[in-house]
Structure formats: C-alpha cells, structure tokens
Design a protein around this motif. Structure first.
Motif, PDB file in Angstrom:
ATOM      1  N   SER A 274       9.318  -8.894  10.473  1.00  0.00           N
ATOM      2  CA  SER A 274       8.031  -9.190   9.846  1.00  0.00           C
ATOM      3  C   SER A 274       7.692  -8.224   8.723  1.00  0.00           C
ATOM      4  CB  SER A 274       6.914  -9.167  10.896  1.00  0.00           C
ATOM      5  OG  SER A 274       7.024 -10.270  11.762  1.00  0.00           O
ATOM      6  N   TYR A 275       8.241  -7.000   8.759  1.00  0.00           N
ATOM      7  CA  TYR A 275       8.034  -6.001   7.709  1.00  0.00           C
ATOM      8  C   TYR A 275       6.567  -5.894   7.277  1.00  0.00           C
ATOM      9  CZ  TYR A 275      13.120  -5.712   6.973  1.00  0.00           C
ATOM     10  OH  TYR A 275      14.479  -5.533   7.123  1.00  0.00           O
ATOM     11  N   PRO A 276       5.658  -5.463   8.162  1.00  0.00           N
ATOM     12  CA  PRO A 276       4.285  -5.234   7.730  1.00  0.00           C
ATOM     13  C   PRO A 276       4.223  -4.330   6.508  1.00  0.00           C
ATOM     14  CG  PRO A 276       4.408  -5.145  10.104  1.00  0.00           C
ATOM     15  CD  PRO A 276       5.823  -5.209   9.610  1.00  0.00           C
ATOM     16  N   GLY A 277       3.230  -4.597   5.623  1.00  0.00           N
ATOM     17  CA  GLY A 277       3.184  -3.886   4.353  1.00  0.00           C
ATOM     18  C   GLY A 277       2.026  -2.935   4.183  1.00  0.00           C
ATOM     19  N   GLU A 278       0.811  -3.349   4.541  1.00  0.00           N
ATOM     20  CA  GLU A 278      -0.367  -2.538   4.285  1.00  0.00           C
ATOM     21  C   GLU A 278      -1.346  -2.647   5.439  1.00  0.00           C
ATOM     22  OE1 GLU A 278      -1.475  -0.100   3.191  1.00  0.00           O
ATOM     23  OE2 GLU A 278      -2.578  -0.256   1.314  1.00  0.00           O
ATOM     24  N   ILE A 279      -2.167  -1.596   5.597  1.00  0.00           N
ATOM     25  CA  ILE A 279      -3.196  -1.575   6.626  1.00  0.00           C
ATOM     26  C   ILE A 279      -4.477  -1.046   6.008  1.00  0.00           C
ATOM     27  CG2 ILE A 279      -2.551   0.734   7.454  1.00  0.00           C
ATOM     28  CD1 ILE A 279      -3.223  -0.355  10.330  1.00  0.00           C
ATOM     29  N   ALA A 280      -5.614  -1.623   6.420  1.00  0.00           N
ATOM     30  CA  ALA A 280      -6.916  -1.190   5.901  1.00  0.00           C
ATOM     31  C   ALA A 280      -7.969  -1.455   6.955  1.00  0.00           C
ATOM     32  CB  ALA A 280      -7.257  -1.941   4.612  1.00  0.00           C
ATOM     33  N   VAL A 281      -9.092  -0.733   6.832  1.00  0.00           N
ATOM     34  CA  VAL A 281     -10.212  -0.860   7.753  1.00  0.00           C
ATOM     35  C   VAL A 281     -11.428  -1.332   6.968  1.00  0.00           C
ATOM     36  CG1 VAL A 281     -11.603   0.316   9.500  1.00  0.00           C
ATOM     37  CG2 VAL A 281      -9.247   1.057   9.090  1.00  0.00           C
ATOM     38  N   SER A 282     -12.190  -2.256   7.534  1.00  0.00           N
ATOM     39  CA  SER A 282     -13.395  -2.716   6.855  1.00  0.00           C
ATOM     40  C   SER A 282     -14.382  -1.558   6.716  1.00  0.00           C
ATOM     41  CB  SER A 282     -14.034  -3.865   7.632  1.00  0.00           C
ATOM     42  OG  SER A 282     -14.440  -3.447   8.932  1.00  0.00           O
ATOM     43  N   PRO A 283     -15.230  -1.587   5.693  1.00  0.00           N
ATOM     44  CA  PRO A 283     -16.159  -0.468   5.463  1.00  0.00           C
ATOM     45  C   PRO A 283     -17.058  -0.157   6.653  1.00  0.00           C
ATOM     46  CG  PRO A 283     -16.075  -1.886   3.535  1.00  0.00           C
ATOM     47  CD  PRO A 283     -15.299  -2.591   4.619  1.00  0.00           C
ATOM     48  N   ASP A 284     -17.413  -1.184   7.427  1.00  0.00           N
ATOM     49  CA  ASP A 284     -18.284  -0.950   8.579  1.00  0.00           C
ATOM     50  C   ASP A 284     -17.522  -0.503   9.820  1.00  0.00           C
ATOM     51  OD1 ASP A 284     -17.009  -3.260   9.427  1.00  0.00           O
ATOM     52  OD2 ASP A 284     -18.816  -4.494   9.480  1.00  0.00           O
ATOM     53  N   PRO A 323       3.422 -10.422   1.134  1.00  0.00           N
ATOM     54  CA  PRO A 323       2.226  -9.626   0.849  1.00  0.00           C
ATOM     55  C   PRO A 323       2.464  -8.129   0.993  1.00  0.00           C
ATOM     56  CG  PRO A 323       2.059 -10.620   3.023  1.00  0.00           C
ATOM     57  CD  PRO A 323       3.296 -11.189   2.386  1.00  0.00           C
ATOM     58  N   ARG A 324       2.908  -7.532  -0.086  1.00  0.00           N
ATOM     59  CA  ARG A 324       3.213  -6.104  -0.080  1.00  0.00           C
ATOM     60  C   ARG A 324       1.954  -5.261   0.109  1.00  0.00           C
ATOM     61  NH1 ARG A 324       6.942  -2.391  -1.806  1.00  0.00           N
ATOM     62  NH2 ARG A 324       6.061  -0.428  -2.604  1.00  0.00           N
ATOM     63  N   HIS A 325       0.881  -5.688  -0.508  1.00  0.00           N
ATOM     64  CA  HIS A 325      -0.342  -4.882  -0.511  1.00  0.00           C
ATOM     65  C   HIS A 325      -1.551  -5.808  -0.501  1.00  0.00           C
ATOM     66  CE1 HIS A 325      -3.662  -2.789  -2.740  1.00  0.00           C
ATOM     67  NE2 HIS A 325      -3.316  -1.803  -1.937  1.00  0.00           N
ATOM     68  N   PHE A 326      -2.668  -5.312  -0.004  1.00  0.00           N
ATOM     69  CA  PHE A 326      -3.940  -6.023  -0.126  1.00  0.00           C
ATOM     70  C   PHE A 326      -5.055  -4.985  -0.174  1.00  0.00           C
ATOM     71  CE2 PHE A 326      -3.467  -5.400   4.406  1.00  0.00           C
ATOM     72  CZ  PHE A 326      -4.733  -5.034   4.816  1.00  0.00           C
ATOM     73  N   THR A 327      -6.192  -5.402  -0.689  1.00  0.00           N
ATOM     74  CA  THR A 327      -7.355  -4.522  -0.719  1.00  0.00           C
ATOM     75  C   THR A 327      -8.624  -5.333  -0.585  1.00  0.00           C
ATOM     76  OG1 THR A 327      -8.428  -2.728  -1.947  1.00  0.00           O
ATOM     77  CG2 THR A 327      -7.628  -4.589  -3.238  1.00  0.00           C
ATOM     78  N   SER A 368       6.379  -9.859  -9.911  1.00  0.00           N
ATOM     79  CA  SER A 368       6.730  -8.671  -9.120  1.00  0.00           C
ATOM     80  C   SER A 368       5.524  -7.770  -8.882  1.00  0.00           C
ATOM     81  CB  SER A 368       7.846  -7.883  -9.815  1.00  0.00           C
ATOM     82  OG  SER A 368       9.023  -8.664  -9.939  1.00  0.00           O
ATOM     83  N   VAL A 369       4.387  -8.376  -8.543  1.00  0.00           N
ATOM     84  CA  VAL A 369       3.153  -7.609  -8.337  1.00  0.00           C
ATOM     85  C   VAL A 369       3.296  -6.699  -7.137  1.00  0.00           C
ATOM     86  CG1 VAL A 369       2.048  -9.415  -6.938  1.00  0.00           C
ATOM     87  CG2 VAL A 369       0.639  -7.792  -8.255  1.00  0.00           C
ATOM     88  N   ALA A 370       2.686  -5.518  -7.231  1.00  0.00           N
ATOM     89  CA  ALA A 370       2.806  -4.522  -6.174  1.00  0.00           C
ATOM     90  C   ALA A 370       1.465  -4.110  -5.596  1.00  0.00           C
ATOM     91  CB  ALA A 370       3.531  -3.278  -6.687  1.00  0.00           C
ATOM     92  N   THR A 371       0.406  -3.993  -6.430  1.00  0.00           N
ATOM     93  CA  THR A 371      -0.841  -3.433  -5.936  1.00  0.00           C
ATOM     94  C   THR A 371      -2.003  -3.806  -6.827  1.00  0.00           C
ATOM     95  OG1 THR A 371      -1.834  -1.353  -5.138  1.00  0.00           O
ATOM     96  CG2 THR A 371      -0.626  -1.252  -7.210  1.00  0.00           C
TER      97      THR A 371
END
Length: 375
Positions: A274-284, A323-327, A368-371
């Motif tokens: 699956s090669y996870p790419g990015e991790i983030a936490v919601s502001p709240d 999906p290499r990255h998300f924000t 070839s988008v990255a971020t």
C-alpha cells in the motif's frame, strides 16, 4: 540503493497534460471556506513526464489555477516556510548530490531565488524550519542523514553547520522526515531504512545536533513520517513498508517517545503493497489522515482519549493515482491531494463533524506532482 531506485521508478510513472484544470462544482465552490491567497505546487523535473519544479497557483473557491513557474527550482518535492512566512524553502531531491533552495516571498506570487546550498547527501526529501528561525533542517533520504543549515538574516542559507549520519541494522538508512516537537526542545528524524525515530538536541549557538535517543520500531515497519496531536503529548508514526499508524506517547520534558497501539491504514484485503505516503492531523485534533498509494485512498481515523487512541472510520478515493502527499487547506474544510502518477492535484471536501472527505470536486494537472503548500 534499492529504496532509492524504487523512488526514482515511482517518480517516472505517468501524468496528465500541463496546466489543464477542471473547475470545482458550483456547490463545492460556494462552500470552499477561505479562498484566494498563494499556493505553491512542487513537482519532479527529473522524472518523466517532467514536472515544473515550483509552480505558483491561485485559488478561487476550492479550485486551483496555475499562474507561473518559478525557474531554477528543480525537483521541488517538499516546501517549508520561515517563521514570518517571508521565505520559502524547497528540497531539490533528484539533482546530483542533493540541494535545498531558499526563495524570497517579498512578492509572494513571484518568488525570487535567494540561493541554493548542497544538502551534503543524496535525495533530500523533507525539510523544516526550526522554531527559533535560525536553522533549516533537512532529511537526506538517499544517504540516510540529517543536516542543519544556518539561516542568514535575509533568509538565505549558509553552509551546513552539522550532519548526523544514520545507520540501519538490516537495511541502508533512509532519513525521510525531520521536524521539531511542539515544545521546541527536540528535533525528531524519521528513518525508513533504520526502522527508527531519532531524537536530537539542537544547540542554537553552534547549530550542532546531539543524539538523545533512537526509538526502534519493529523490523520492516519502514516509518516514513510522523505528525503530532495538537495537545503535544502524542505522535502518530506512519509506516510506509507496513501500512499502519503507530500511536506513540511523547514526553517533551524528557524527550521520550514511547510506542503504543498499531492501527492499519487499509483493510486486510487491500492491494499490496500500500506504501502509505503522508500523515496529518486535523486542526481540532479530532481526526488523523493518512494516504495509501497502493489503493489510492485517504484513510480517516477518529481520535479518542485526548489523542491516545485512534480508530479507522473509512477510506475515500483520492480522485487520482499514487497520492504521495496531501494537505488540509487553511479553513480545514478541503483536502488537497498530490496524486503523483496521474499528475493531478485533486481537492476533496472535508466534513468537519464526521472528519470524512467527500469525492473529488476538481483537479489541477501538474506532471509528476509531489507536494502542495498554502501560504
């Protein structure tokens, strides 16, 4: 190195045409939250089909539109802003020997290159600015090291003040991320090859790193990135080689990371790997998100117990491939996904109550988008 070879291969897979935009649906645009402003988009120029490096985009509602390409910023795979948001820093990941570039944002829509410095290692994949504003921290994936560049008064970069070399027990070291903890006391580096998170002290006078602790994850976990809960007492470590999130207690007083429960990012029958790419936490702090490149999804985790427990509540298609990255956008109501193989930035609405993203409402074509980074 095997991992670096895989990275170059993945960066070379298909993308869409340059500059094409699919506008968001009218309903989506009406609920986009805070619009306008400058958005920076990074892509690989050394991977076919060649990306642009650094693009400046504008935002109307939820939709992005490319405005211009900034020359002399090759292979821009990660961005960071200075503390006052007046300088942009970019990795130049695939250039020979690796480099990082500083750009003035005196005119935010027209970034101007200040200078470029060698990263003293190959394939720099991540960088961040220390909260003091005095140092840029960079992770060299290819050579498995972390470097420190002093930041001059004008935001340009001086020569490296220190380099910390990692060593893998079973595989070559591959430093993938370097960040400062919420207290500002410690620097943490995530190394995929060493299956470790390194904790360092940074001497603000000399710019030197001192290793405080090496936290070793299970063999083959391949940790890629981590993200802190807003409370500052929990970190979520994303595995790339094993599709899972490890919840870890963080003691800022002692610089101590204690590994806890492990939660998969995909179902047991999901495509492998699956090669996870990015991790983030919601502001709240209510939700954690992780991208899965194998099944092209964003996984959503509900947070409980002040961040100490998470449970996966759903996986949603990203609208593109790899999906290499998300924000999250500044309003927290949209998720922008960099789908590297399809060469698209897709925007997905986010329900702040359930935390779940909706279906893609539009896309911007960037080969070839990255971020993506919102200023």
């Amino acid at each position: 190195m095997a991992e670096l070879g895989r990275r170059k291969f993945l960066g070379a897979v298909g993308a869409a045409g340059i500059g094409t935009i699919v506008t968001a649906r009218a309903a989506g645009a009406e609920t986009a939250g805070r619009g306008g402003g400058v958005v920076f988009v990074g892509s690989y120029t050394s991977s076919p089909p060649a990306g642009h490096g650094l693009d400046v985009a504008s935002r109307s509602g939820a939709a992005l539109r490319l405005e211009r390409t900034v020359p002399s910023v090759p292979d821009a795979s990660w961005f960071a802003l200075s503390a006052n948001r007046s300088v942009l820093y970019a990795t130049n990941e695939l250039v020979p020997d690796g480099a990082v570039t500083a750009l003035s944002l005196r005119a935010p829509a027209n970034p101007r290159v200040l200078n470029t410095q060698p990263s003293k290692g190959s394939a720099p994949t991540h960088l961040s600015v220390h909260p003091s504003g005095r140092y840029l921290l960079t992770a060299n994936y290819g050579s498995g090291s972390v470097v420190v560049h002093p930041i001059r008064q004008d935001g340009s970069l001086a020569e490296v003040s220190d380099l910390a070399q990692h060593t893998g027990a079973e595989r070559d070291a591959h430093a993938h991320q370097v960040v400062t903890d919420p207290s500002g006391r410690w620097v943490l580096a995530v190394d995929l090859g060493a299956d470790s998170v390194y904790v360092y002290r940074l001497d603000l006078g000399t710019g030197k790193l001192t290793k405080h602790e090496q936290v070793v994850l299970p063999s083959g976990a391949g940790p890629r990135h981590l993200a802190f809960h807003p409370g500052g007492r929990v970190a979520y470590v994303l595995g790339e080689l094993r599709a899972e999130v490890t919840v870890a207690a963080w003691d800022a007083a002692r610089g101590k990371l204690t590994l806890g429960e492990v939660v998969p990012t995909v179902d047991a029958n999901a495509p492998v790997p699956s090669y996870p790419g990015e991790i983030a936490v919601s502001p709240d702090g209510g939700f954690v998100y992780a991208s899965n490149r194998g099944e092209d999804t964003i996984a959503t985790f509900a947070v409980r117990d002040s961040g100490r427990a998470i449970s996966r509540v759903g996986n949603v298609a990203t609208g593109g491939v790899w999906p290499r990255h998300f924000t999250l956008d500044p309003s927290g109501r949209w998720i922008y996904v960099s789908n590297q193989r399809s060469g698209t930035v897709n925007w997905l609405p986010r329900d702040p109550k359930t935390g779940l993203p909706g279906r893609s409402q539009g896309s911007l074509a960037v080969p070839s988008v990255a971020t993506v980074l919102f200023r």
